[in-house]
Design an enzyme around this catalytic site. Structure first.
Site, PDB file in Angstrom:
ATOM      1  N   HIS A  75       0.842  -1.202   0.000  1.00 50.85           N
ATOM      2  CA  HIS A  75       0.000   0.000   0.000  1.00 50.85           C
ATOM      3  C   HIS A  75       0.872   1.244   0.000  1.00 50.85           C
ATOM      4  CE1 HIS A  75       0.453   0.852   4.403  1.00 50.85           C
ATOM      5  NE2 HIS A  75       0.442  -0.457   4.540  1.00 50.85           N
ATOM      6  N   ASP A  77      -0.047   4.402   1.137  1.00 53.51           N
ATOM      7  CA  ASP A  77      -0.262   5.379   2.197  1.00 53.51           C
ATOM      8  C   ASP A  77       0.561   5.049   3.426  1.00 53.51           C
ATOM      9  OD1 ASP A  77      -2.035   3.123   2.479  1.00 53.51           O
ATOM     10  OD2 ASP A  77      -3.076   4.198   4.084  1.00 53.51           O
ATOM     11  N   ASP A 114       6.465   1.412   6.430  1.00 53.26           N
ATOM     12  CA  ASP A 114       5.167   0.738   6.383  1.00 53.26           C
ATOM     13  C   ASP A 114       4.226   1.626   5.571  1.00 53.26           C
ATOM     14  OD1 ASP A 114       2.800  -0.620   6.820  1.00 53.26           O
ATOM     15  OD2 ASP A 114       2.536   0.148   8.859  1.00 53.26           O
ATOM     16  N   GLU A 144      -4.905   1.977   3.197  1.00 51.47           N
ATOM     17  CA  GLU A 144      -4.844   0.725   3.959  1.00 51.47           C
ATOM     18  C   GLU A 144      -4.880   0.998   5.455  1.00 51.47           C
ATOM     19  OE1 GLU A 144      -2.882  -2.577   6.185  1.00 51.47           O
ATOM     20  OE2 GLU A 144      -2.273  -0.470   6.013  1.00 51.47           O
ATOM     21  N   GLU A 145      -4.205   2.060   5.859  1.00 54.66           N
ATOM     22  CA  GLU A 145      -4.052   2.332   7.287  1.00 54.66           C
ATOM     23  C   GLU A 145      -5.343   2.801   7.949  1.00 54.66           C
ATOM     24  OE1 GLU A 145      -1.578   1.404   8.768  1.00 54.66           O
ATOM     25  OE2 GLU A 145       0.240   1.560   7.564  1.00 54.66           O
ATOM     26  N   ASP A 168       3.864  -6.471   3.076  1.00 50.40           N
ATOM     27  CA  ASP A 168       3.473  -5.594   4.179  1.00 50.40           C
ATOM     28  C   ASP A 168       3.651  -6.255   5.541  1.00 50.40           C
ATOM     29  OD1 ASP A 168       2.549  -3.338   5.447  1.00 50.40           O
ATOM     30  OD2 ASP A 168       0.436  -3.761   5.107  1.00 50.40           O
ATOM     31  N   HIS A 457       4.203   3.179  13.007  1.00 49.91           N
ATOM     32  CA  HIS A 457       3.108   4.062  13.411  1.00 49.91           C
ATOM     33  C   HIS A 457       3.520   5.030  14.512  1.00 49.91           C
ATOM     34  CE1 HIS A 457      -0.204   1.071  11.844  1.00 49.91           C
ATOM     35  NE2 HIS A 457       0.748   1.306  10.955  1.00 49.91           N
TER      36      HIS A 457
END
Length: 483
Positions: A75, A77, A114, A144-145, A168, A457
């Site tokens: 992904h 994003d 990520d 995705e997040e 991922d 994150h």
């Protein structure tokens, strides 16, 4: 050392390029257009769909023209978090990369490895002329997040391959082969009120000191659930004492094991000593049951210096306690294929009281669809028996373990040949994009892996250079082995 000097140069050059493009979830137009331009510059077929997902196709190299098609997937994003003292606008500023030993960090922000590293790997493969590979489709999704939104929008007719390599994952040497699907549940109890009886006062029952955790990843730890504990204590109280509930407030998110619960109720002052004795006994029970996983768990009873204007009537009080007690929560089944993997679970994560109703919110998960439906049906029957409403929403599919996976077998053979070690086959009790793809695409054979990423994150997110290099060698050899 500068990032442009690190091998494999193409991988890190592309990682640098995409790091210069703001790409927070919901702000992917620029990075999506960049991927379109990349493909067109190289004469590759490209699709940009309405959700800004990108699909780029490249024919198989010589000798691989008739090999099964492979999808490289990730992904575009990233999660946008920064330290309080960091000046950074995620809408327009590039991510500033820095190298510390074997690791790449960002300066005071999330790194975006990520899942930017999946994009970088994929572009490096597409750009190369000297890497043998089957016919390729690179699928890079959006948002995705924030809920797998891009993956939900991918149209099956746009995808030709039936082998999908998801890039991922975040631990080198671990191959992800299964994930849970899930559904959110809300049980609604309407409140009927009555006037409080004489010679009573208000009390608060409090559950405190629990560790909580992620309702998927940490459910295996079998930590206490504050909402369920409150139900057990209240079920004991109403068998011996005349109480009426006033409010129940527990937990904050359905995907988190609740740590605290406050139950305000009205009770007879003549029964106060009896209430104290019941709570004290439950403190001993909880301390014993959870001594190894929630050693600081406490249940408290506090007398309140307030007057009750109205209270739940007897029937509402009893139904609220019955729902707390009966709504399922915790591990339901363990996997028969993967030792130590939770197969199905449910978490009574939030209980909240408004003026009109009490809501009981749960997150139901399972890597086997029929077991997810079993929990759904059980919850429906509990609600029906008590004459209340149950609502189910925000469902997403599971990725069930495939005992006959060819891509898993090939991946294990290549990894062992390169490293001399067997990879670890893992599954997670949480949702990933592969779950959606397993439902969307018939007979899709999938695996997920990635290099070592840490503290994702968060502004401390970092990526191992050595691990990126190792996985690059593995990915090239894996593509070479698929014929």
């Amino acid at each position: 050392m500068h990032i442009k000097d690190i091998e494999p140069k193409k991988v890190f050059d592309f990682f640098q390029e995409i790091s210069n493009i703001p790409r927070g979830s919901g702000n992917e137009k620029a990075i999506s257009d960049y991927l379109v331009a990349f493909a067109k510059e190289r004469g590759l077929e490209v699709i940009q769909d309405e959700a800004l997902n990108i699909i780029i196709r490249k024919p198989g190299t010589k000798g691989y023209e008739e090999a099964p098609g492979v999808i490289l997937q990730g992904h575009m994003d990233m999660v946008c978090e920064k330290n309080n003292d960091t000046i950074h606008d995620f809408e327009k500023d590039p991510i500033k990369l820095k190298i510390e030993g074997d690791y790449i960090y960002a300066e005071g922000t999330t790194l975006g490895a990520d899942n930017g590293i999946a994009v970088a790997y994929s572009l490096a493969i597409l750009d190369a002329e000297d890497i043998p590979h089957p016919p390729l489709e690179v699928l890079i999704t959006t948002e995705e997040e924030t809920g797998l939104i891009g993956a939900m929008a991918v149209k099956p007719e746009h995808i030709k391959g039936r082998i999908l390599i998801n890039l991922d994952s975040e631990e080198e040497g671990k191959f992800l082969v299964s994930c849970a699907g899930g559904v959110r549940n809300k049980v609604i109890l309407p409140i009927s009120y009555e006037a409080p009886f004489d010679n009573g006062c208000c009390y608060t029952l409090k559950i405190r000191g629990l560790k909580g955790g992620h309702s998927g990843l940490d459910i295996i730890r079998q930590r206490a659930n504050s909402n369920k504990l409150a139900g057990r204590v209240l079920a004991d109280i109403i068998e011996s004492c005349s109480i009426r509930l006033i409010s129940l407030q527990g937990g904050s998110k359905t995907n988190a094991i609740p740590r605290e619960m406050d139950v305000v109720f009205y009770g007879s002052m003549e029964e106060e000593n009896q209430l104290k004795d019941i709570v004290a006994r439950w403190q001993d029970i909880i301390a014993n049951e959870y001594r190894a996983v929630d050693e600081n768990a406490v249940v408290l009873l506090e007398k309140m210096d307030v007057k009750a204007e109205q209270v739940f009537d007897r029937e509402t009080t009893e139904k609220a306690v019955q729902l707390l007690y009966l709504i399922p929560s915790g591990i339901r089944t363990m996997s028969q294929d993967i030792p130590g993997l939770v197969q199905s679970s449910t978490n009574l994560g939030v209980v909240i009281t408004s003026k009109e109703q009490v809501e009981f919110h749960s997150a139901i998960r399972s890597s086997v669809g029929s077991l997810k439906e079993e929990i759904v049906k059980e919850t429906k029957y509990i609600a029906k028996a008590l004459g209340v409403e149950a609502v189910f929403q925000a469902g997403y599919p599971e990725w069930q373990y495939n005992s006959e996976s060819k891509i898993r077998n090939i991946s294990c053979e290549v990894y062992e040949r390169l490293t001399g070690e067997k990879p670890e086959i893992v599954a997670i009790h949480a949702g990933v994009e592969c779950g959606l793809f397993s439902e969307k695409f018939d007979n899709m054979d999938m695996i997920s892996f990635g290099p070592n990423l840490y503290d994702v994150h968060t502004p401390e997110e970092h990526m191992s250079i050595t691990s990126v290099q190792n996985l690059w060698v593995f990915l090239k050899e894996l593509l070479k082995a698929i014929q």
